[in-house]
Write a protein that holds these residues in place. Structure first.
Motif, PDB file in Angstrom:
ATOM      1  N   ARG A 144      62.336 -28.818  75.293  1.00  0.00           N
ATOM      2  CA  ARG A 144      63.224 -27.720  74.912  1.00  0.00           C
ATOM      3  C   ARG A 144      63.995 -27.176  76.113  1.00  0.00           C
ATOM      4  O   ARG A 144      65.151 -26.782  75.999  1.00  0.00           O
ATOM      5  N   SER A 169      64.021 -33.083  68.952  1.00  0.00           N
ATOM      6  CA  SER A 169      63.202 -34.001  69.752  1.00  0.00           C
ATOM      7  C   SER A 169      61.859 -34.159  69.068  1.00  0.00           C
ATOM      8  O   SER A 169      61.321 -33.207  68.511  1.00  0.00           O
ATOM      9  N   ASP A 176      55.788 -37.996  61.256  1.00  0.00           N
ATOM     10  CA  ASP A 176      57.186 -38.004  61.687  1.00  0.00           C
ATOM     11  C   ASP A 176      58.086 -37.762  60.482  1.00  0.00           C
ATOM     12  O   ASP A 176      58.373 -38.668  59.699  1.00  0.00           O
ATOM     13  N   GLU A 228      51.626 -29.841  68.142  1.00  0.00           N
ATOM     14  CA  GLU A 228      50.872 -29.705  69.388  1.00  0.00           C
ATOM     15  C   GLU A 228      51.589 -28.807  70.397  1.00  0.00           C
ATOM     16  O   GLU A 228      51.024 -28.443  71.419  1.00  0.00           O
ATOM     17  N   TYR A 275      52.434 -28.005  76.473  1.00  0.00           N
ATOM     18  CA  TYR A 275      53.600 -27.137  76.553  1.00  0.00           C
ATOM     19  C   TYR A 275      54.851 -27.906  76.141  1.00  0.00           C
ATOM     20  O   TYR A 275      54.982 -29.105  76.370  1.00  0.00           O
ATOM     21  N   ASN A 276      55.769 -27.183  75.555  1.00  0.00           N
ATOM     22  CA  ASN A 276      57.054 -27.749  75.130  1.00  0.00           C
ATOM     23  C   ASN A 276      57.967 -27.866  76.346  1.00  0.00           C
ATOM     24  O   ASN A 276      58.496 -26.878  76.825  1.00  0.00           O
ATOM     25  N   PRO A 282      63.566 -39.095  70.858  1.00  0.00           N
ATOM     26  CA  PRO A 282      62.122 -39.288  70.886  1.00  0.00           C
ATOM     27  C   PRO A 282      61.416 -38.085  71.498  1.00  0.00           C
ATOM     28  O   PRO A 282      62.029 -37.296  72.217  1.00  0.00           O
ATOM     29  N   GLY A 283      60.118 -37.954  71.226  1.00  0.00           N
ATOM     30  CA  GLY A 283      59.361 -36.813  71.727  1.00  0.00           C
ATOM     31  C   GLY A 283      58.927 -36.951  73.170  1.00  0.00           C
ATOM     32  O   GLY A 283      58.893 -35.963  73.916  1.00  0.00           O
ATOM     33  N   ASN A 284      58.606 -38.172  73.587  1.00  0.00           N
ATOM     34  CA  ASN A 284      58.169 -38.348  74.976  1.00  0.00           C
ATOM     35  C   ASN A 284      59.237 -37.830  75.918  1.00  0.00           C
ATOM     36  O   ASN A 284      60.409 -38.207  75.796  1.00  0.00           O
ATOM     37  N   PRO A 285      58.844 -36.963  76.856  1.00  0.00           N
ATOM     38  CA  PRO A 285      59.854 -36.276  77.646  1.00  0.00           C
ATOM     39  C   PRO A 285      60.857 -37.187  78.373  1.00  0.00           C
ATOM     40  O   PRO A 285      62.059 -36.922  78.331  1.00  0.00           O
TER      41      PRO A 285
HETATM   42  P1  AMP Z   1      56.661 -37.884  68.748  1.00  0.00           P
HETATM   43  O1  AMP Z   1      57.962 -38.582  68.968  1.00  0.00           O
HETATM   44  O2  AMP Z   1      56.781 -36.647  67.944  1.00  0.00           O
HETATM   45  O3  AMP Z   1      55.663 -38.840  68.179  1.00  0.00           O
HETATM   46  O4  AMP Z   1      56.144 -37.469  70.179  1.00  0.00           O
HETATM   47  C1  AMP Z   1      55.851 -38.451  71.157  1.00  0.00           C
HETATM   48  C2  AMP Z   1      55.107 -37.823  72.311  1.00  0.00           C
HETATM   49  O5  AMP Z   1      55.917 -36.837  72.938  1.00  0.00           O
HETATM   50  C3  AMP Z   1      53.842 -37.094  71.934  1.00  0.00           C
HETATM   51  O6  AMP Z   1      52.875 -37.333  72.936  1.00  0.00           O
HETATM   52  C4  AMP Z   1      54.259 -35.635  71.902  1.00  0.00           C
HETATM   53  O7  AMP Z   1      53.180 -34.777  72.140  1.00  0.00           O
HETATM   54  C5  AMP Z   1      55.264 -35.587  73.008  1.00  0.00           C
HETATM   55  N1  AMP Z   1      56.243 -34.523  72.780  1.00  0.00           N
HETATM   56  C6  AMP Z   1      56.943 -34.333  71.642  1.00  0.00           C
HETATM   57  N2  AMP Z   1      57.750 -33.261  71.745  1.00  0.00           N
HETATM   58  C7  AMP Z   1      57.569 -32.766  72.995  1.00  0.00           C
HETATM   59  C8  AMP Z   1      58.117 -31.653  73.683  1.00  0.00           C
HETATM   60  N3  AMP Z   1      59.023 -30.864  73.123  1.00  0.00           N
HETATM   61  N4  AMP Z   1      57.684 -31.428  74.948  1.00  0.00           N
HETATM   62  C9  AMP Z   1      56.758 -32.230  75.512  1.00  0.00           C
HETATM   63  N5  AMP Z   1      56.226 -33.289  74.906  1.00  0.00           N
HETATM   64  C10 AMP Z   1      56.602 -33.565  73.652  1.00  0.00           C
END
Ligand code: AMP
Ligand code: MG
Length: 412
Positions: free
Chosen positions: A209, A253, A262, A187, A205-206, A307-310
């Motif tokens: 990073r 991340s 995942d 995404e 948006y990322n 984790p992905g959540n910012p």
């Molecule tokens: P995940 O751990 O991959 O399941 O991601 C958890 C949540 O964090 C999801 O809503 C992702 O879209 C969001 N997310 C993952 N990577 C990023 C990133 N680099 N920047 C912003 N949001 C992110």
């Protein structure tokens, strides 16, 4: 099948740090370039700072014995600006002196110019000085032989100034950890690649990073930013294996939960070892730590998956990656900068996990809570100037003392 209890932060951190052996090698850098680096030597002073007794005022250096009463008249026999030195002061004499200039032999006080009336080559001293007044003593900052900084200290701007004050133009510091940084997630779109109005449904948006790279750089790391890995098993494995070759740490991340998309965790398990996974903290439960083997079959690179959540990514970085990369540099001080402060809000719902709540210091000396504590709301970490470290199972009453961690210090 019941899941094992989540590991607490206090259990996880020692496991992590036990593997953070300081990297071998020391680098010599110009003192100008030392900001944020970790010192790899003790710094001892070869001189006194200040080198001589000197004046802390513009005025007149006198002998107290000559000024027993206000209005005493002295002969001005010399002028000592900063950077020069005078000659011995005789009875009945005064020396015109400026801030930073060495006190002439025989003088035992400085009278500031506001308390003197100059008249040709004489001066009338209106104030009776006390012995030693307005004199900065030799060595009052640093004495010869003092250790001013120690191996393992992180160099702040003030520390660089202190090192310079004892004459050091270069410093031995720990080598920079080489860190490979990846984001995962199909995404993700890079700012600048697609305009906000042209974003496809589901795209975001990322943001991770940007803060992860900046945090790593502030901590002295040499970052290789390897961009975004697609949510595919082979691509993830290939990216991790390639990065292991020339990096000390691989940081990712996203992709460390248990969803079908995942791929990070299984990839680490296949090509290395997973030491830790999932912590009892909020935000930030998904967190992976382990290693990825290199092609030589003996050595490996450390791996940390955030984790992905910012906000989860941000907080787990500060809690776990920060001490880890500092330990790789042999830093001695790894704990977050916490202090007791009073909550000016209610937090009625206790959580089983240890929470890190985003708060802001208010004008009354207490803490206000950001209303939305969701792990996706990065605004909370910018509005907030700190977090509360709230133990598991605890509610917070207004007026209660809590443990506050300043973000300005923690991110530095
Ligand atoms: P995940 O751990 O991959 O399941 O991601 C958890 C949540 O964090 C999801 O809503 C992702 O879209 C969001 N997310 C993952 N990577 C990023 C990133 N680099 N920047 C912003 N949001 C992110
Ligand atoms: Mg993902």
């Amino acid at each position: 099948m019941s899941r094992p209890p989540l590991l607490s932060l206090d259990e996880a951190l020692p496991l992590l740090l036990a593997r953070a052996q300081p990297l071998s090698g020391v680098e010599e850098v110009s003192t100008f370039e030392g900001d944020g680096r970790v010192l790899a030597e003790d710094l001892f002073s070869a001189l006194q700072v200040p080198p001589q007794d000197n004046s802390s005022m513009d005025g007149y250096a006198v002998r107290c014995a000559d000024v027993k009463a206000p209005g005493s008249l002295l002969k001005v026999t010399q002028r000592i600006p900063a950077g020069s030195h005078g000659h011995p002061l005789q009875a009945g004499e005064a020396a015109r002196i400026f801030t930073g200039a060495p006190i002439p032999q025989g003088a035992d006080a400085v009278v500031m110019q506001e308390d003197c009336a100059a008249d040709g080559d004489t001066v009338r001293v209106q104030q009776v000085p006390s012995s030693g007044q307005w004199i900065r003593r030799s060595g009052e900052d640093v004495a010869r032989g003092d250790r001013v900084l120690s191996s393992g200290d992180r160099l702040s701007p003030a520390a660089l100034g202190l090192a310079a004050s004892i004459g050091l133009a270069s410093l031995k510091v720990a080598v920079r950890p080489r860190v490979a940084l990846f984001s995962t997630g199909d995404e993700l779109v890079m700012p600048g690649e697609v305009a906000p109005e042209a974003m496809q449904p589901g795209a975001i948006y990322n943001s991770n990073r940007f803060f992860l790279r900046a945090l790593l750089q502030r901590l002295g790391c040499e970052v290789t930013d390897l961009g975004i890995i697609p949510d595919q098993r082979e691509a993830t494995e290939a990216a991790l294996r390639a990065a292991a070759e020339h990096h000390d740490l691989i940081l990712t991340s996203g992709g460390v939960s248990v969803g079908e998309e995942d791929h990070v965790k299984p990839a680490v398990e296949k090509w290395g070892a997973l030491t830790l996974w999932s912590l009892a903290i909020k935000p930030g439960k998904p967190f992976a730590f382990g290693s990825i083997r290199r092609l030589d079959g003996i050595s490996s690179a450390h791996f940390m998956g955030l984790p992905g959540n910012p906000v989860s990514s941000f907080v787990t970085f500060l809690l776990l990656v920060r001490p880890f990369v500092l330990a790789l540099q042999g830093a001695t001080h790894l704990a977050p900068p916490s202090q007791p402060m009073q909550a000016h809000f209610e937090w009625p719902r206790a959580d089983k996990r240890r929470e890190f709540l985003r708060v802001r210091r208010n004008a009354k000396g207490g803490l206000d809570l950001f209303p939305n504590q969701s792990s996706g709301v990065l605004t909370s970490a910018v509005w907030g100037d700190g977090v509360i470290d709230n133990p598991p199972g605890q509610t917070i009453r207004a007026g209660q003392w809590v443990s506050f961690i300043s973000l300005a210090e923690w991110q530095a």
